[in-house]
Design a protein around this motif. Structure first.
Motif, short mmCIF file in Angstrom:
data_model
loop_
_atom_site.label_atom_id
_atom_site.label_comp_id
_atom_site.label_asym_id
_atom_site.label_seq_id
_atom_site.Cartn_x
_atom_site.Cartn_y
_atom_site.Cartn_z
N ARG A 13 11.05 -7.26 -2.16
CA ARG A 13 12.49 -7.53 -2.11
C ARG A 13 13.30 -6.25 -1.98
O ARG A 13 14.18 -6.14 -1.16
N GLU A 14 12.94 -5.26 -2.82
CA GLU A 14 13.74 -4.04 -2.84
C GLU A 14 13.22 -2.97 -1.88
O GLU A 14 13.90 -1.99 -1.63
N GLY A 15 12.01 -3.15 -1.40
CA GLY A 15 11.46 -2.18 -0.45
C GLY A 15 10.58 -1.14 -1.12
O GLY A 15 10.76 -0.80 -2.29
N LYS A 16 9.62 -0.62 -0.35
CA LYS A 16 8.65 0.32 -0.90
C LYS A 16 9.30 1.62 -1.37
O LYS A 16 8.88 2.23 -2.34
N ASP A 17 10.36 2.06 -0.66
CA ASP A 17 10.98 3.33 -1.03
C ASP A 17 11.68 3.25 -2.37
O ASP A 17 11.62 4.17 -3.17
N LYS B 214 0.84 -1.19 0.00
CA LYS B 214 0.00 0.00 0.00
C LYS B 214 0.87 1.25 0.00
O LYS B 214 0.68 2.16 -0.80
N SER B 215 1.87 1.29 0.89
CA SER B 215 2.66 2.52 0.98
C SER B 215 3.66 2.65 -0.16
O SER B 215 4.21 3.73 -0.37
N ALA B 216 3.88 1.56 -0.91
CA ALA B 216 4.72 1.69 -2.11
C ALA B 216 3.97 2.45 -3.20
O ALA B 216 4.56 2.92 -4.17
N GLY B 217 2.65 2.57 -3.04
CA GLY B 217 1.84 3.28 -4.03
C GLY B 217 1.51 2.43 -5.24
O GLY B 217 1.22 2.96 -6.31
N MET B 218 1.57 1.11 -5.08
CA MET B 218 1.30 0.21 -6.21
C MET B 218 -0.18 0.28 -6.60
O MET B 218 -1.06 0.14 -5.76
N ARG B 219 -0.42 0.50 -7.89
CA ARG B 219 -1.80 0.52 -8.41
C ARG B 219 -1.95 -0.57 -9.45
O ARG B 219 -1.01 -0.88 -10.17
N GLY B 220 -3.14 -1.15 -9.51
CA GLY B 220 -3.40 -2.28 -10.40
C GLY B 220 -3.02 -1.98 -11.84
O GLY B 220 -3.35 -0.91 -12.36
N ARG B 221 -2.33 -2.91 -12.49
CA ARG B 221 -1.87 -2.69 -13.85
C ARG B 221 -2.84 -3.19 -14.90
O ARG B 221 -2.51 -3.24 -16.08
N GLY B 222 -4.04 -3.62 -14.46
CA GLY B 222 -4.99 -4.19 -15.41
C GLY B 222 -5.83 -3.16 -16.13
O GLY B 222 -6.46 -3.45 -17.14
N GLY B 223 -5.89 -1.95 -15.62
CA GLY B 223 -6.69 -0.96 -16.32
C GLY B 223 -7.14 0.19 -15.44
O GLY B 223 -6.81 1.34 -15.67
#
Lengths: 153, 627
Positions: free
Chosen positions: B354-358, B180-189
């Motif tokens: 693996r690499e971290g959210k930052d 969540k804090s990495a700011g990941m948003r769904g890549r499907g659309g």
């Protein structure tokens, strides 16, 4: 009754969630879904024929007509479209005298439109019997089709 | 050392040995596009030559590095140096290349595209300095085209399943928080927060829970998911296991398109390997987390990319969507809590952990973090699979990575987001590619298809094309979409054939509004996007079709005709011989003529006219007709 259909249904089990994989396997085996096969699946899974037919006709993968000796699939993806897939399809329709979804009278060729094969970088693309042909023009397609007609491929 | 650690050690030394060994290694680009471009015959030729020359060499099949326009491709590794990549190979060139490099030690720099990372060969540029690759940032695609996707050791040797190990020592809440804090948003659309999606499902009551990977990449013109699944299936599956752990699922599905047989094959091989070393199954890596994963093949229905339709299909029903709420997070497969993530979303998850959210969130813009893969296709010089940081401009993608428009033509537009997306005109190519900017321009990010169009693409034809597609794919459940797509297509057909009136354009707009606002699911609600954007940005082209009966791109058949230029015709007779309706007549060595009333405008004469003559031309149907 075909023992193969029974074998396929038994290998998956008759749980309704297995219907699509069963239809796929029967089609792989027979080349299409015949009326008899659909009725048999319905009996074996204890589901009405209309339910099976409803599911099967919903998905474009399923065919209800026996395919030709050579199956020609013309990709209609966007990349193929902007690079001339429509004239390619027109060429096959005219040359073979059939519409997509049909088989020639002599049973040699069947023609299909396919939504997108994912080989967009090679557009326009067609597949004949699983073999992919890319960067096509009508002239190139004509040469390939002639080779199939003459039994060279 | 744990069993798993020793497995990883073994994998590392095996991979190291392959990469630095003295025996030559030849890697074959054998993804679907490589196969379509003829890698099988190249591979056959290589085996033949190696046999003739008596050279012992290892052959390894790898996925797609993304430079599809250079297929078929191979990389040759000699004396433990970094593999050198060669493209556009033919069975004629390959024997020469193999002999020159492996026997005479000449790396044929004239044929080389570049060398991968590692010890370099003099005179060969670095592959990642190639203009197509240099502007790219490879996070999701880092292993694609580099490792053997059917060998789990290759993935393990490249930090594979490190993230899963890390996750199993965290609580599910911590995993969700990280994503969540990495700011990941769904890549499907739609671009919804992935962490929040997981949180809803994790908090929902009900058991068992299900985790689904949506690999039903249905957008025509898009193949990012196919390439990733073919080239690095473990990356996606590692993400799937992590997501399942986060939401508390005990069963996972990968719903993949049947049109992607190689991706399905690689997924099943990967799952078998995971089972063997306990990366799925009971008590994964000694934890108390258990998960079973199976691949479900779709059967060809675009609407199944919609979550509720996809679930209906997994349950063996017609893939029709249902109203939401309730959302899948609470009422999913068989009424149980379910999360559905796209292939690329899951392919990114392991890297975030693996690499971290930052590390992850330093890529991209304020609201669109990370990188995104795109399939860059259409009328562009260099077509292929690319990955850039979000916020990159269309200009950079088309001109730097793609090398500009094909055959020096002028760009007209770029289409993003598939049938749910829209066309952006060339005047706006300075637009940043991120979720917000694209939405503002009237289109969507979608899954990542980018189709470049030049001046020979007719904008009305493109709208007609997408509507033809969505009309076929409309499932028929709700009226606005079922009837609306038919009526909109009817009007577009009238425009395309020069039979429309100006009031039809108004009607088209009106129906589009109804379909957008009245449809049940995402498919119907976005169907009008291609119409809206083309009408907004290319209004004059619509008007030309309606008022002047003219198609400036010379695409719409009813508005053009074919004509043989008497001065250029060399009378070779090729066109007459190929014409399927015998509409062309003329004596040998004399000018040929097309009989308009017979012509079906198939274009075969146009394509078969010898390049030195180029006498057949497409012209405006009205030109020269009245005198």
């Amino acid at each position: 009754m075909s023992s193969k259909v029974r074998e396929i249904v038994e290998s998956h089990g008759s749980n309704p969630s297995n219907l699509i994989p069963i239809l796929q396997d029967v089609q792989t085996n027979d080349g299409y879904l015949s009326e008899n096969a659909l009725a048999e699946i319905a009996g074996l899974m204890d589901v009405s024929e209309s339910t099976i037919y409803g599911v099967a006709t919903f998905y474009t993968q399923f065919k209800f007509v026996k395919p030709g000796e050579h199956e020609i699939r013309i990709c209609q993806g966007t990349a193929c479209h902007v690079r001339g897939a429509e004239s390619l399809l027109d060429f096959f329709k005219t040359n073979l005298g059939i519409q997509p979804g049909e088989t020639t009278k002599d049973g040699r060729f069947s023609l299909e439109r396919v939504a997108c094969l994912g080989c967009c970088a090679l557009a326009p693309v067609m597949v004949i019997d699983g073999e992919v042909y890319g960067h096509l023009t009508t002239a190139k397609a004509e040469k390939i089709l002639t080779e199939y007609k003459e039994g060279k491929r | 050392m744990s069993d798993f650690e020793s497995l990883r050690q073994k994998a590392r030394s095996k991979y190291e040995e392959l990469r630095t060994g003295q025996k030559p290694v030849i890697y074959l680009g054998a993804a679907s596009c490589g196969k379509a471009a003829g890698i099988a015959s190249i591979g056959g030729k290589i085996k033949e030559i190696l046999g003739e020359l008596g050279i012992e060499s290892k052959l390894v099949e790898v996925g797609c590095v993304g430079m599809c326009c250079y297929e078929p491709m191979i990389y040759i590794q000699k004396d433990g140096k970094a593999p050198i990549c060669y493209g556009n190979l033919t069975t004629k060139v390959v024997p020469e290349l193999i002999k020159d490099f492996l026997v005479d030690g000449d790396p044929r720099t004239d044929l080389a595209l570049g060398a991968f990372d590692g010890p370099q060969t003099e005179g060969v540029p670095r592959l990642f300095d190639h203009p197509m690759l240099k502007p790219q940032v490879r996070v999701v695609l880092r292993n694609c085209g580099v490792i053997d996707p059917t060998d789990i050791d290759h993935y393990l040797a490249n930090d594979g399943y490190v993230a899963l190990q890390k996750v199993l020592a965290m609580t599910p809440e911590e995993v969700i928080e990280e994503v969540k804090s990495a700011g990941m948003r769904g890549r499907g659309g739609a671009g919804f927060s992935t962490g929040m999606k997981w949180e809803f499902c994790a908090k929902a009551s009900g058991s068992p829970k299900y985790m689904i990977c949506n690999a039903d990449e249905g957008d025509p013109g898009a193949f990012m998911n196919r390439s990733l699944l073919e080239g690095d299936p473990h990356a996606v599956l590692e993400g799937l296991v992590i997501a399942a752990y986060a939401i508390g699922a005990s069963k996972g599905y990968v719903y993949a398109r049947a049109e992607y047989p190689l991706a399905i094959k690689h997924l099943n091989i990967a799952l078998g390997q995971m089972r063997e070393i306990n990366l799925i199954g009971e008590n994964i890596l000694g934890s108390d987390f258990s998960l079973e994963v199976i691949v479900k093949e779709g059967a060809g229905a675009f609407v199944c990319g919609e979550e509720t339709a996809l679930m209906a299909s997994i349950m063996g029903e017609r893939g029709m969507p249902r109203p939401r709420p309730p959302f899948p997070a609470t009422h999913g497969l068989w009424g149980k809590p379910t999360t559905i993530n796209n292939v690329e979303t899951l392919g990114t998850v392991a890297t975030i952990i693996r690499e971290g959210k930052d590390w992850f969130s330093h890529f991209g813009t304020e609201k669109s973090k990370g990188t995104k893969t795109f399939s860059l296709v259409g009328k562009v010089q260099r077509t292929g699979l690319i990955e850039v940081t979000l916020g990159t401009t269309l200009q950079e993608i088309i001109y730097e990575i793609g090398g500009g428009i094909l055959d020096g033509k002028k760009a007209k537009a770029i289409q993003t987001g598939g049938p749910s997306g829209g066309c952006i005109p060339a005047s706006q190519f300075d637009l940043n590619v991120d979720y917000e900017s694209l939405t503002q321009a009237g289109t969507i990010m979608g899954s990542g298809g980018l189709i470049v169009m030049d001046e020979e693409t007719c904008i009305v034809d493109i709208a007609h094309y997408f509507l033809t597609f969505t009309k076929e794919e409309s499932c028929g459940k709700c009226t606005p979409c079922r009837i609306g797509t038919h009526r909109m297509l009817d009007i577009l057909h009238k425009i395309k054939t020069g039979k429309a009136e100006m009031k039809d354009l108004e009607k088209l707009h009106e129906i589009a509004w109804t379909v957008k606002n009245g449809s049940l699911c995402g498919l119907g609600q976005t169907v009008p996007n291609p119409i809206y954007t083309t009408m907004k940005y290319f209004e004059d082209e619509y008007h030309e079709h309606v008022e002047d009966r003219k198609c400036r791109a010379l695409v719409c058949k009813d508005l053009i005709r074919y004509h043989i230029d008497a001065e250029r015709c060399i009378g070779c007779g090729i066109c007459a011989g190929k014409c399927p309706v015998d509409a062309i007549s003329g004596e040998k060595k004399q000018t040929h003529v097309i009989e308009e009333s017979l012509c079906i405008k198939c274009g075969i004469c146009f394509h078969s006219c010898p390049p030195k003559a180029r006498a057949v031309e497409k012209i405006d149907a009205e030109v020269g007709q009245d005198g």
